[in-house]
Scaffold this active site. Structure first.
Site, PDB file in Angstrom:
ATOM      1  N   HIS A   1     -22.716 -16.552  -7.067  1.00 16.95           N
ATOM      2  CA  HIS A   1     -21.759 -17.004  -8.098  1.00 16.95           C
ATOM      3  C   HIS A   1     -22.266 -18.249  -8.827  1.00 16.95           C
ATOM      4  CE1 HIS A   1     -18.294 -14.383  -6.870  1.00 16.95           C
ATOM      5  NE2 HIS A   1     -18.923 -14.431  -5.713  1.00 16.95           N
TER       6      HIS A   1
ATOM      7  N   ASN B   1     -12.014 -12.126  -6.376  1.00 16.82           N
ATOM      8  CA  ASN B   1     -12.892 -11.411  -7.296  1.00 16.82           C
ATOM      9  C   ASN B   1     -12.068 -10.534  -8.228  1.00 16.82           C
ATOM     10  OD1 ASN B   1     -15.383 -12.380  -6.410  1.00 16.82           O
ATOM     11  ND2 ASN B   1     -15.676 -10.720  -4.930  1.00 16.82           N
TER      12      ASN B   1
ATOM     13  N   TYR C   1     -17.904 -21.620   3.112  1.00 16.97           N
ATOM     14  CA  TYR C   1     -17.618 -22.383   1.884  1.00 16.97           C
ATOM     15  C   TYR C   1     -17.658 -23.881   2.138  1.00 16.97           C
ATOM     16  CZ  TYR C   1     -16.488 -17.999  -0.318  1.00 16.97           C
ATOM     17  OH  TYR C   1     -16.582 -16.737  -0.826  1.00 16.97           O
TER      18      TYR C   1
HETATM   19 FE1  HDD Z   1     -17.975 -15.845  -1.518  1.00 18.13          FE
HETATM   20  C1  HDD Z   1     -18.854 -18.340  -3.606  1.00 18.13           C
HETATM   21  C2  HDD Z   1     -15.636 -14.733  -3.819  1.00 18.13           C
HETATM   22  C3  HDD Z   1     -17.289 -13.125   0.467  1.00 18.13           C
HETATM   23  C4  HDD Z   1     -19.912 -17.138   0.905  1.00 18.13           C
HETATM   24  N1  HDD Z   1     -17.394 -16.420  -3.362  1.00 18.13           N
HETATM   25  C5  HDD Z   1     -17.869 -17.482  -4.052  1.00 18.13           C
HETATM   26  C6  HDD Z   1     -17.191 -17.593  -5.310  1.00 18.13           C
HETATM   27  C7  HDD Z   1     -16.278 -16.580  -5.374  1.00 18.13           C
HETATM   28  C8  HDD Z   1     -16.405 -15.838  -4.140  1.00 18.13           C
HETATM   29  C9  HDD Z   1     -15.339 -16.270  -6.505  1.00 18.13           C
HETATM   30  C10 HDD Z   1     -17.469 -18.639  -6.378  1.00 18.13           C
HETATM   31  C11 HDD Z   1     -16.598 -19.853  -6.211  1.00 18.13           C
HETATM   32  C12 HDD Z   1     -16.848 -20.826  -7.322  1.00 18.13           C
HETATM   33  O1  HDD Z   1     -16.555 -20.478  -8.482  1.00 18.13           O
HETATM   34  O2  HDD Z   1     -17.343 -21.907  -7.023  1.00 18.13           O
HETATM   35  N2  HDD Z   1     -16.774 -14.191  -1.682  1.00 18.13           N
HETATM   36  C13 HDD Z   1     -15.804 -14.001  -2.642  1.00 18.13           C
HETATM   37  C14 HDD Z   1     -14.977 -12.891  -2.250  1.00 18.13           C
HETATM   38  C15 HDD Z   1     -15.435 -12.428  -1.062  1.00 18.13           C
HETATM   39  C16 HDD Z   1     -16.568 -13.267  -0.698  1.00 18.13           C
HETATM   40  C17 HDD Z   1     -13.787 -12.382  -3.054  1.00 18.13           C
HETATM   41  C18 HDD Z   1     -14.957 -11.303  -0.215  1.00 18.13           C
HETATM   42  C19 HDD Z   1     -13.721 -10.971  -0.100  1.00 18.13           C
HETATM   43  N3  HDD Z   1     -18.535 -15.218   0.329  1.00 18.13           N
HETATM   44  C20 HDD Z   1     -18.113 -14.087   0.987  1.00 18.13           C
HETATM   45  C21 HDD Z   1     -18.653 -14.089   2.333  1.00 18.13           C
HETATM   46  C22 HDD Z   1     -19.385 -15.237   2.465  1.00 18.13           C
HETATM   47  C23 HDD Z   1     -19.302 -15.928   1.202  1.00 18.13           C
HETATM   48  C24 HDD Z   1     -18.412 -13.003   3.370  1.00 18.13           C
HETATM   49  C25 HDD Z   1     -20.163 -15.758   3.635  1.00 18.13           C
HETATM   50  C26 HDD Z   1     -19.946 -15.433   4.873  1.00 18.13           C
HETATM   51  N4  HDD Z   1     -19.234 -17.421  -1.409  1.00 18.13           N
HETATM   52  C27 HDD Z   1     -19.880 -17.805  -0.281  1.00 18.13           C
HETATM   53  C28 HDD Z   1     -20.609 -19.121  -0.420  1.00 18.13           C
HETATM   54  C29 HDD Z   1     -20.255 -19.529  -1.889  1.00 18.13           C
HETATM   55  C30 HDD Z   1     -19.412 -18.354  -2.369  1.00 18.13           C
HETATM   56  C31 HDD Z   1     -22.030 -19.108  -0.023  1.00 18.13           C
HETATM   57  C32 HDD Z   1     -21.389 -19.898  -2.805  1.00 18.13           C
HETATM   58  C33 HDD Z   1     -20.964 -21.138  -3.522  1.00 18.13           C
HETATM   59  C34 HDD Z   1     -19.759 -21.563  -2.860  1.00 18.13           C
HETATM   60  O3  HDD Z   1     -19.434 -20.666  -1.880  1.00 18.13           O
HETATM   61  O4  HDD Z   1     -19.117 -22.558  -3.103  1.00 18.13           O
HETATM   62  O5  HDD Z   1     -20.120 -20.038   0.482  1.00 18.13           O
END
Ligand code: HDD
Length: 695
Positions: free
Chosen positions: A76, A149, A364
């Site tokens: 993202h 999402n 997160y």
């Molecule tokens: Fe995630 C970012 C949505 C599963 C780990 N995720 C991130 C963002 C969104 C989502 C919208 C961007 C947030 C922003 O604008 O800063 N992610 C989802 C949804 C999921 C999902 C709807 C499933 C239902 N994500 C998911 C899993 C993991 C992560 C299973 C790890 C185990 N996601 C992350 C992250 C991020 C992220 C690595 C990257 C940047 C951040 O968090 O701040 O932690």
């Protein structure tokens, strides 16, 4: 701009005042506050001599520049944000003790960030991808982050698979290709080996993956969450955002071209809508499931993020409205530094045992340490809650506050026992006391076993044109895969979703069509999944290109603009050159030169009357292509009087005289656009795209 317009400034906005600074007056200084005498010339020995190390201004300026970038989000990375507010319609006290969901008079400030998943920070807005829809509610009880999402399911069932999934999705390790695309071997290798992905993959192959606008897409919390009321009773909920403007998409060819013509397409669209006061709006809805119904849904485990609960089984109850009414003032400070954490919940909202959700609770919080450089990221202006913060966490990189006193531990008497621990009675967060009993195991629950049924449900629920687009998307993506065994395995997986779909894809990519599977399509459908069945009743904010040139009929143009703008559309006059065109009744200002834009950046095209103008346009290949391309993408095309000559020249099927057919709307004769024409054209624009045209 939006800030001045707001009737009442929110608590978050007032808090941000403390961080705002305005460089429009005063002297240029160093970071130490020393006025700078000269910022253009380094300190040197003589005019042509070496630079001196003592030049503190040079050193500081270059040092600061060298460190302007921070790590982009690991997923993202590309996103756009906006401020706004959320207001609940009526009290949900029977379900939750969250105050912002109980008091309809409260406007809770929010910051929302929309994003793509795969591409890097500078990638284009319109790849085939999931869109993030993350909302930070600055409530009086602390921050609640709903990190969702635009699709209601996820690729995997257990967060422990997330690194594998993302490695496969991201550009490939040897060459960092492809950017912002899932059409490559590693992605399809992974998903074809991990069939729980099948449901989300078919959403990804649908038009949902290429939204026309962030303002025109749904949002989903995906997981089942809990609401908990004052009596400690828990209710399962699923969060749904419904856009006021309807859910609309681009077509694939268009999305790819936009990536070149305007890579900031969705970002610009959001910015301009807010900047011009056409504030995007969503309704928040809940699927509400009482605990006694948890096991009522065959083949659906509420803790499995690869499943929806069809709205036929549990309807969505609208509970409130979100409006985005202010653009960020500084992209980096707000949109880049905002840190969403799924674990940010307030009393009255709680988690479930969904293993995806549980892994996210760690990820997160953890990722911000690298991205934002230390543990004090919650002190950044955009992340600070409006609720008071008081605890014994201290120190670390970038601490912003000067703590008073000696009492940095609990219990203490040196600080009078403060800050006081609230307990449940004074609004402290009390985790829902879920009763649990089980062995420690690494095992997927049998209730998660159906990987194909809901992919089939989605396929069955699509209209004919949506199915055509899905087949084309699979063909495109798998056609880019270079390893035949991955193509064959993907087709074999699709065969378990729907045989006809698998055959259509196989034929398109040159793989042997599979035999009919033992278990056939179950035949069930859910009407709410199709974009075709969603309301198409407004043209508000749709961008309409009106092509003009010298000799265009002024009255025709102005009547068109008036009629479309009155219905909320954005009408732009595009001419061979910028500035203005000549008409029989004087000069007419144009919005921009057509060569600076392209048909893919508009929702519809109109050719007004004016024989000299249309005659000249026929000789202009760019304009002829503009109209033909809009037709190919299913866009409404209007022509008045001589305007039809350009359609004929472009060899498009044109309705006989006055009338409309498949989004082609004509008015014969000269003069102003009639109310009948504008009404018919507006209806064609509201219908969005006309996918059943002869091509
Ligand atoms: Fe995630 C970012 C949505 C599963 C780990 N995720 C991130 C963002 C969104 C989502 C919208 C961007 C947030 C922003 O604008 O800063 N992610 C989802 C949804 C999921 C999902 C709807 C499933 C239902 N994500 C998911 C899993 C993991 C992560 C299973 C790890 C185990 N996601 C992350 C992250 C991020 C992220 C690595 C990257 C940047 C951040 O968090 O701040 O932690």
């Amino acid at each position: 701009m939006g800030r001045e317009r707001q009737e009442e400034r929110s608590a978050k906005d007032r808090q941000l005042d403390e961080a705002r600074w305005d460089p429009s007056e005063g002297y240029l200084t160093t970071d130490q506050g020393i006025r700078v005498a000269d910022t253009d010339n380094s300190l040197t020995v003589g005019d042509r001599g070496p630079s001196l190390l003592e030049d503190f201004h040079l050193r500081e300026k270059i040092m600061r520049f060298d460190h302007e970038r921070i790590p982009e989000r690991v997923v993202h990375a590309r996103g756009s944000g906006a401020h706004g507010y959320f207001q609940v319609y009526e009290s949900l006290a029977r379900y939750t003790s969250a105050e912002f969901l109980r008091d309809p008079s409260v406007r809770t400030p929010v910051f929302v960030r929309f994003s793509t998943v795969q591409g890097s920070r500078g990638s284009a807005d319109t790849p085939r991808d999931v869109r993030g829809f993350a909302t930070k509610f600055y409530t009086s009880q602390g921050n609640f982050d709903l990190v969702g999402n635009n699709m209601p399911v996820f690729f995997i069932q257990d967060g422990i698979k997330f690194p594998d999934f993302v490695h496969a999705l991201k550009p490939e390790a040897p060459n960092e290709m492809p950017t912002a695309a899932s059409a490559h071997d590693t992605f399809w290798d992974f998903v074809s080996l991990q069939p729980e992905t099948m449901h989300h993959v078919i959403w990804l192959m649908s038009d949902r993956a290429i939204p026309r606008s962030y303002r025109m897409m749904q949002g989903f919390g995906v997981h089942t969450f809990r609401l908990v009321n004052d009596d400690g009773r828990s209710t399962f909920v699923k969060f749904h955002w419904a856009p006021k403007l309807g859910t609309h998409s681009l077509v694939w060819d268009e999305a790819q071209k936009i990536a070149g013509k305007d890579p900031d397409f969705n970002r610009r669209d959001l910015w301009e809508a807010i900047d011009t006061g056409q504030y995007p709006e969503w309704e928040l809805g809940l699927q509400i499931i009482p605990p006694e119904r948890e096991f009522d849904f065959p083949d659906i485990d509420l803790l499995d993020a690869t499943k929806i609960v069809p709205e036929e089984l549990v309807p969505v109850t609208p509970i409130g409205r979100m409006v985005l009414d202010r653009n960020p003032e500084n992209f980096f400070a707000e949109t880049e530094q905002v840190a969403f954490c799924v674990g940010n919940v307030v009393p009255g909202i709680d988690f479930t045992d969904d293993p995806m959700l549980q892994a996210r609770l760690f990820s997160y919080l953890d990722t911000q340490l690298t991205r934002l450089g230390g543990p004090n990221f919650a002190q950044l202006p955009i992340n600070r809650p409006v609720a008071p913060v008081a605890n014994h966490q201290q120190d670390g990189f970038h601490q912003q506050f000067v703590r008073q006193g000696v009492a940095n531990y609990h219990p203490n008497s040196t600080g009078g026992g403060c800050p006081v621990v609230a307990g449940g009675a004074n609004g402290g967060f009390v985790h829902f006391p879920e009763r649990l009993d089980g062995e420690k195991v690494r095992r997927r629950a049998p209730s998660y076993a159906d990987h194909y049924g809901q992919a089939t449900l989605f396929w069955n629920s699509m209209s004919d044109w949506e199915r055509r687009h899905i087949i084309a998307a699979y063909r495109f993506e798998l056609g880019k895969v270079t390893r035949p065994e991955i193509q064959r395995r993907s087709v074999a997986q699709l065969n378990r979703v729907d045989h006809d779909l698998a055959v259509a894809v196989a034929v398109g990519i040159g793989v042997s069509p599979p035999d009919r599977p033992e278990v056939d399509n179950h035949g069930r459908r859910s009407d709410r999944l199709s974009q075709a069945t969603a309301p198409h009743d407004t043209i508000a904010t749709r961008k309409i290109a009106i092509l003009v040139a010298d000799g265009i009929d002024r009255e025709c143009v102005t009547s068109l603009v008036d009629g479309l703008v009155a219905r909320g559309a954005v009408a732009e006059l595009l001419a061979p050159t910028g500035c203005e065109v000549r008409t029989g009744a004087g000069g007419l200002a144009v919005t921009r030169a057509v060569t600076t834009v392209a048909s893919v950046l508009y929702d519809a095209v109109v050719l007004p009357d004016g024989t000299p103008a249309i005659t000249a346009m026929r000789a202009d290949g760019y304009l002829v292509h503009f109209v033909a391309e809009a037709y190919k993408h299913g866009k409404p095309i209007g022509a008045l009087g001589a305007g039809r000559m350009l359609l004929e020249h472009a060899r498009l099927p044109v309705p006989e005289a006055t009338g409309s057919d498949a989004g082609m709307v004509l008015q014969s004769g000269s003069g102003a656009a009639t109310e009948t024409f504008v009404e018919a054209f507006a209806a064609a624009v509201a219908a969005h795209r006309h996918h059943d045209r002869p091509v």
